[in-house]
Design a protein around this motif. Structure first.
Motif, PDB file in Angstrom:
ATOM      1  N   ASN A 318      42.979 -15.410 -35.372  1.00  0.00           N
ATOM      2  CA  ASN A 318      42.343 -16.585 -34.764  1.00  0.00           C
ATOM      3  C   ASN A 318      40.847 -16.533 -35.064  1.00  0.00           C
ATOM      4  O   ASN A 318      40.019 -16.234 -34.195  1.00  0.00           O
ATOM      5  CB  ASN A 318      42.607 -16.588 -33.260  1.00  0.00           C
ATOM      6  N   TRP A 319      40.483 -16.820 -36.314  1.00  0.00           N
ATOM      7  CA  TRP A 319      39.111 -16.632 -36.792  1.00  0.00           C
ATOM      8  C   TRP A 319      38.109 -17.554 -36.110  1.00  0.00           C
ATOM      9  O   TRP A 319      36.910 -17.265 -36.076  1.00  0.00           O
ATOM     10  CB  TRP A 319      39.049 -16.827 -38.309  1.00  0.00           C
ATOM     11  N   GLY A 320      38.576 -18.656 -35.524  1.00  0.00           N
ATOM     12  CA  GLY A 320      37.667 -19.561 -34.823  1.00  0.00           C
ATOM     13  C   GLY A 320      36.954 -18.869 -33.684  1.00  0.00           C
ATOM     14  O   GLY A 320      35.807 -19.194 -33.354  1.00  0.00           O
ATOM     15  N   ARG A 321      37.622 -17.886 -33.060  1.00  0.00           N
ATOM     16  CA  ARG A 321      36.993 -17.136 -31.969  1.00  0.00           C
ATOM     17  C   ARG A 321      35.836 -16.281 -32.483  1.00  0.00           C
ATOM     18  O   ARG A 321      34.850 -16.069 -31.771  1.00  0.00           O
ATOM     19  CB  ARG A 321      38.043 -16.251 -31.286  1.00  0.00           C
ATOM     20  N   ILE A 322      35.962 -15.795 -33.708  1.00  0.00           N
ATOM     21  CA  ILE A 322      34.903 -14.978 -34.299  1.00  0.00           C
ATOM     22  C   ILE A 322      33.667 -15.837 -34.570  1.00  0.00           C
ATOM     23  O   ILE A 322      32.545 -15.479 -34.182  1.00  0.00           O
ATOM     24  CB  ILE A 322      35.402 -14.316 -35.599  1.00  0.00           C
ATOM     25  N   LEU A 323      33.870 -16.981 -35.210  1.00  0.00           N
ATOM     26  CA  LEU A 323      32.741 -17.877 -35.475  1.00  0.00           C
ATOM     27  C   LEU A 323      32.124 -18.378 -34.174  1.00  0.00           C
ATOM     28  O   LEU A 323      30.906 -18.516 -34.065  1.00  0.00           O
ATOM     29  CB  LEU A 323      33.201 -19.060 -36.322  1.00  0.00           C
ATOM     30  N   CYS A 324      32.971 -18.652 -33.197  1.00  0.00           N
ATOM     31  CA  CYS A 324      32.478 -19.107 -31.899  1.00  0.00           C
ATOM     32  C   CYS A 324      31.556 -18.064 -31.274  1.00  0.00           C
ATOM     33  O   CYS A 324      30.471 -18.389 -30.783  1.00  0.00           O
ATOM     34  CB  CYS A 324      33.661 -19.406 -30.981  1.00  0.00           C
ATOM     35  N   ALA A 325      31.992 -16.789 -31.300  1.00  0.00           N
ATOM     36  CA  ALA A 325      31.192 -15.704 -30.722  1.00  0.00           C
ATOM     37  C   ALA A 325      29.863 -15.547 -31.457  1.00  0.00           C
ATOM     38  O   ALA A 325      28.823 -15.268 -30.842  1.00  0.00           O
ATOM     39  CB  ALA A 325      31.975 -14.401 -30.760  1.00  0.00           C
ATOM     40  N   MET A 326      29.874 -15.732 -32.759  1.00  0.00           N
ATOM     41  CA  MET A 326      28.629 -15.682 -33.519  1.00  0.00           C
ATOM     42  C   MET A 326      27.729 -16.848 -33.123  1.00  0.00           C
ATOM     43  O   MET A 326      26.504 -16.701 -33.036  1.00  0.00           O
ATOM     44  CB  MET A 326      28.931 -15.729 -35.020  1.00  0.00           C
ATOM     45  N   GLY A 327      28.333 -17.985 -32.845  1.00  0.00           N
ATOM     46  CA  GLY A 327      27.574 -19.186 -32.527  1.00  0.00           C
ATOM     47  C   GLY A 327      26.819 -19.136 -31.225  1.00  0.00           C
ATOM     48  O   GLY A 327      25.778 -19.786 -31.079  1.00  0.00           O
ATOM     49  N   TYR A 328      27.325 -18.357 -30.252  1.00  0.00           N
ATOM     50  CA  TYR A 328      26.598 -18.273 -28.974  1.00  0.00           C
ATOM     51  C   TYR A 328      25.803 -16.973 -28.847  1.00  0.00           C
ATOM     52  O   TYR A 328      25.344 -16.611 -27.759  1.00  0.00           O
ATOM     53  CB  TYR A 328      27.536 -18.447 -27.774  1.00  0.00           C
ATOM     54  N   ALA A 329      25.628 -16.263 -29.959  1.00  0.00           N
ATOM     55  CA  ALA A 329      24.919 -14.980 -29.930  1.00  0.00           C
ATOM     56  C   ALA A 329      23.439 -15.125 -29.604  1.00  0.00           C
ATOM     57  O   ALA A 329      22.793 -14.172 -29.176  1.00  0.00           O
ATOM     58  CB  ALA A 329      25.088 -14.262 -31.264  1.00  0.00           C
ATOM     59  N   GLY A 330      22.898 -16.315 -29.837  1.00  0.00           N
ATOM     60  CA  GLY A 330      21.482 -16.530 -29.529  1.00  0.00           C
ATOM     61  C   GLY A 330      20.563 -16.418 -30.723  1.00  0.00           C
ATOM     62  O   GLY A 330      19.345 -16.423 -30.577  1.00  0.00           O
ATOM     63  N   VAL A 331      21.143 -16.299 -31.925  1.00  0.00           N
ATOM     64  CA  VAL A 331      20.335 -16.300 -33.142  1.00  0.00           C
ATOM     65  C   VAL A 331      20.895 -17.357 -34.097  1.00  0.00           C
ATOM     66  O   VAL A 331      22.083 -17.674 -34.063  1.00  0.00           O
ATOM     67  CB  VAL A 331      20.333 -14.916 -33.843  1.00  0.00           C
ATOM     68  N   GLU A 332      20.019 -17.907 -34.915  1.00  0.00           N
ATOM     69  CA  GLU A 332      20.428 -18.960 -35.837  1.00  0.00           C
ATOM     70  C   GLU A 332      21.116 -18.378 -37.078  1.00  0.00           C
ATOM     71  O   GLU A 332      20.746 -17.306 -37.566  1.00  0.00           O
ATOM     72  CB  GLU A 332      19.214 -19.779 -36.267  1.00  0.00           C
ATOM     73  N   PHE A 333      22.128 -19.076 -37.576  1.00  0.00           N
ATOM     74  CA  PHE A 333      22.718 -18.815 -38.881  1.00  0.00           C
ATOM     75  C   PHE A 333      23.404 -20.105 -39.317  1.00  0.00           C
ATOM     76  O   PHE A 333      23.498 -21.059 -38.536  1.00  0.00           O
ATOM     77  CB  PHE A 333      23.704 -17.636 -38.832  1.00  0.00           C
ATOM     78  N   GLU A 334      23.880 -20.152 -40.534  1.00  0.00           N
ATOM     79  CA  GLU A 334      24.494 -21.376 -41.045  1.00  0.00           C
ATOM     80  C   GLU A 334      26.012 -21.210 -41.140  1.00  0.00           C
ATOM     81  O   GLU A 334      26.507 -20.590 -42.089  1.00  0.00           O
ATOM     82  CB  GLU A 334      23.908 -21.731 -42.413  1.00  0.00           C
ATOM     83  N   PRO A 335      26.762 -21.758 -40.180  1.00  0.00           N
ATOM     84  CA  PRO A 335      28.225 -21.637 -40.207  1.00  0.00           C
ATOM     85  C   PRO A 335      28.831 -22.160 -41.500  1.00  0.00           C
ATOM     86  O   PRO A 335      29.838 -21.628 -41.993  1.00  0.00           O
ATOM     87  CB  PRO A 335      28.671 -22.471 -39.002  1.00  0.00           C
ATOM     88  N   GLU A 336      28.225 -23.191 -42.048  1.00  0.00           N
ATOM     89  CA  GLU A 336      28.761 -23.822 -43.264  1.00  0.00           C
ATOM     90  C   GLU A 336      28.644 -22.933 -44.503  1.00  0.00           C
ATOM     91  O   GLU A 336      29.220 -23.234 -45.542  1.00  0.00           O
ATOM     92  CB  GLU A 336      28.059 -25.149 -43.531  1.00  0.00           C
ATOM     93  N   LYS A 337      27.882 -21.832 -44.388  1.00  0.00           N
ATOM     94  CA  LYS A 337      27.752 -20.899 -45.511  1.00  0.00           C
ATOM     95  C   LYS A 337      28.578 -19.625 -45.289  1.00  0.00           C
ATOM     96  O   LYS A 337      28.667 -18.767 -46.163  1.00  0.00           O
ATOM     97  CB  LYS A 337      26.287 -20.480 -45.684  1.00  0.00           C
ATOM     98  N   THR A 338      29.171 -19.486 -44.110  1.00  0.00           N
ATOM     99  CA  THR A 338      29.756 -18.213 -43.702  1.00  0.00           C
ATOM    100  C   THR A 338      31.164 -17.986 -44.255  1.00  0.00           C
ATOM    101  O   THR A 338      32.018 -18.867 -44.195  1.00  0.00           O
ATOM    102  CB  THR A 338      29.787 -18.121 -42.166  1.00  0.00           C
ATOM    103  N   ASP A 339      31.379 -16.772 -44.779  1.00  0.00           N
ATOM    104  CA  ASP A 339      32.700 -16.315 -45.204  1.00  0.00           C
ATOM    105  C   ASP A 339      33.187 -15.247 -44.222  1.00  0.00           C
ATOM    106  O   ASP A 339      32.382 -14.424 -43.756  1.00  0.00           O
ATOM    107  CB  ASP A 339      32.663 -15.699 -46.598  1.00  0.00           C
TER     108      ASP A 339
END
Length: 407
Positions: A318-339
């Motif tokens: 369930n990889w969406g949970r991984i991206l979700c956790a990264m998204g609320y970490a409090g630092v910026e990154f670009e989800p659209e570039k992430t592998d």
């Protein structure tokens, strides 16, 4: 650097012992001793929890003084936390008794406790236990292993590590033991680690090496997000290897740091993989980050995510949970570039490319996630920095253990 068998007694001049003192548990050992044949330079890192156990306060004072410790007395079962002046008096009484039994100074005795918060330690049992330990102490890997077993609480296995390095033709050894299974979210640096070395090294260099490495090892693990009142890492150097003194900023200092990192990383991973109720060690690496701190924050956010942890328990990609956790970490990154990748002894699979799912095999993903050690790699593709964090899956076993831990 060479990995060797052993723990706190791997280095020259260190002895250990275990004893069944009846502190809280019955039918098992619950006290341990680490003893150096010579006084040691000491370094330490401690919990940042505002609520600090009495032994944490005691050890911090010893480490920050000019005293050269020679003894560590550890008990399991009762944490001696939230115990007021009585708890501090207990530390003093136990240290005094250990000094008497081992013919050293009270100020040279360090204390470690782990277990239930809020209970007072049975001082007389502790003092009797100290004499049992003093009588039984000896060199040898078996004695170190018995000590590692004695400090366990909900741990399912003892945790040891040791390495040797060569410094100008002289063999230097670093070894250690740790305990920790629940209330694990070190932020200091109910986990304890005791590292010993026979290196000749300055106190300044010893503390610098430990303080920096804790950030990359123990501070990068989490089982349940709870920072203990008792988190302590102690590093003792008895100078018995006979090498030229290691100073900060030298080549020898960097070699020593690398060896210490290997010991600490091994122990940290053993703690994470032995989380209460866990069936798998979860390793998360974030690479391609702009800064080391960005990578650390993102990686630790993933291992702290309960939804990610339960997905690992269910072997569900369930990889969406991984991206979700990264998204609320409090630092910026670009989800659209992430592998995103998952890896284990069963192989590697790329799940996500540039923020979108690939047409991967769910059966293969389940096979990969069913192993005892599972790795997640997130490549955010904006830089060259990376960091790794360690945790575990979350099962119903965690609830079973903690629902009635005190009673």
């Amino acid at each position: 650097m060479k990995k060797i068998k052993g723990g706190v007694t791997a280095a020259k001049g260190f002895e250990a012992a275990s004893a069944a003192a009846g502190i809280k548990y019955q039918g098992r050992t619950d006290m341990a001793l680490v003893y150096s044949q010579k006084p040691c330079e000491a370094a330490g890192t401690f919990t940042t929890n505002v609520v600090k156990a009495a032994p944490v306060k005691w050890d911090k004072k010893v480490v920050e003084s000019n005293v050269k410790p020679q003894v560590v007395v550890i008990n399991s079962g009762i944490a001696n936390a939230c115990t007021g002046e009585t708890g501090m008096e207990c530390c003093k009484e136990v240290a005094k008794e250990a000094a008497k039994a081992l013919e050293t100074e009270m100020e040279s005795v360090l204390i470690g406790s782990t277990g239930v918060i809020g209970m007072q330690l049975p001082v007389e049992k502790m003092k009797d236990g100290v004499h049992l330990l003093a009588k039984e102490k000896a060199e040898g890997l078996e004695m170190g292993n018995l000590a590692a077993k004695a400090i366990m609480t909900t741990d399912t296995k003892e945790k040891e590590a040791a390495v040797t390095i060569e410094l100008d033709g002289t063999t230097v050894t670093i070894g250690g033991m740790a305990k920790g299974s629940g209330m694990i979210h070190p932020n200091m640096c109910t986990m304890l680690a005791f590292i010993t070395t026979d290196a000749v090294i300055s106190k300044e260099a010893l503390q610098a090496a430990l303080s920096s490495d804790v950030e990359e090892t123990y501070n990068m693990i989490s089982v349940d997000g709870d920072t203990s009142t008792n988190d302590t890492v102690l590093l003792l150097a008895n100078q018995m290897a006979g090498n030229k003194e290691i100073q900060k900023g030298t080549k020898e200092f960097e070699i020593f740091k690398e060896a210490l990192h290997e010991v600490n990383t091994t122990l940290a991973k053993k703690i994470a993989g032995d989380g209460e109720g866990a069936t798998a060690l979860l390793e998360v690496t974030v690479q391609g980050a702009e800064t080391k701190q960005q990578a650390k924050t993102l990686a630790k956010s993933v291992i702290c995510s309960n939804l990610t942890k339960t997905a690992i328990a269910g072997h569900d990609a369930n990889w969406g949970r991984i991206l979700c956790a990264m998204g609320y970490a409090g630092v910026e990154f670009e989800p659209e570039k992430t592998d995103l990748f998952i890896q284990s002894s069963a192989g590697e699979l790329k799940l996500v490319e540039n923020g979108m799912a690939l047409n991967y095999s769910e059966e293969k993903a389940t096979e990969i996630l069913s192993q005892a050690e599972v790795c997640v790699v997130a490549d955010i593709k904006t830089g060259t920095e990376k960091a790794t964090a360690w945790g575990c899956d979350l099962t119903h076993g965690y609830i079973d253990i903690n629902a009635d831990y005190r009673s």
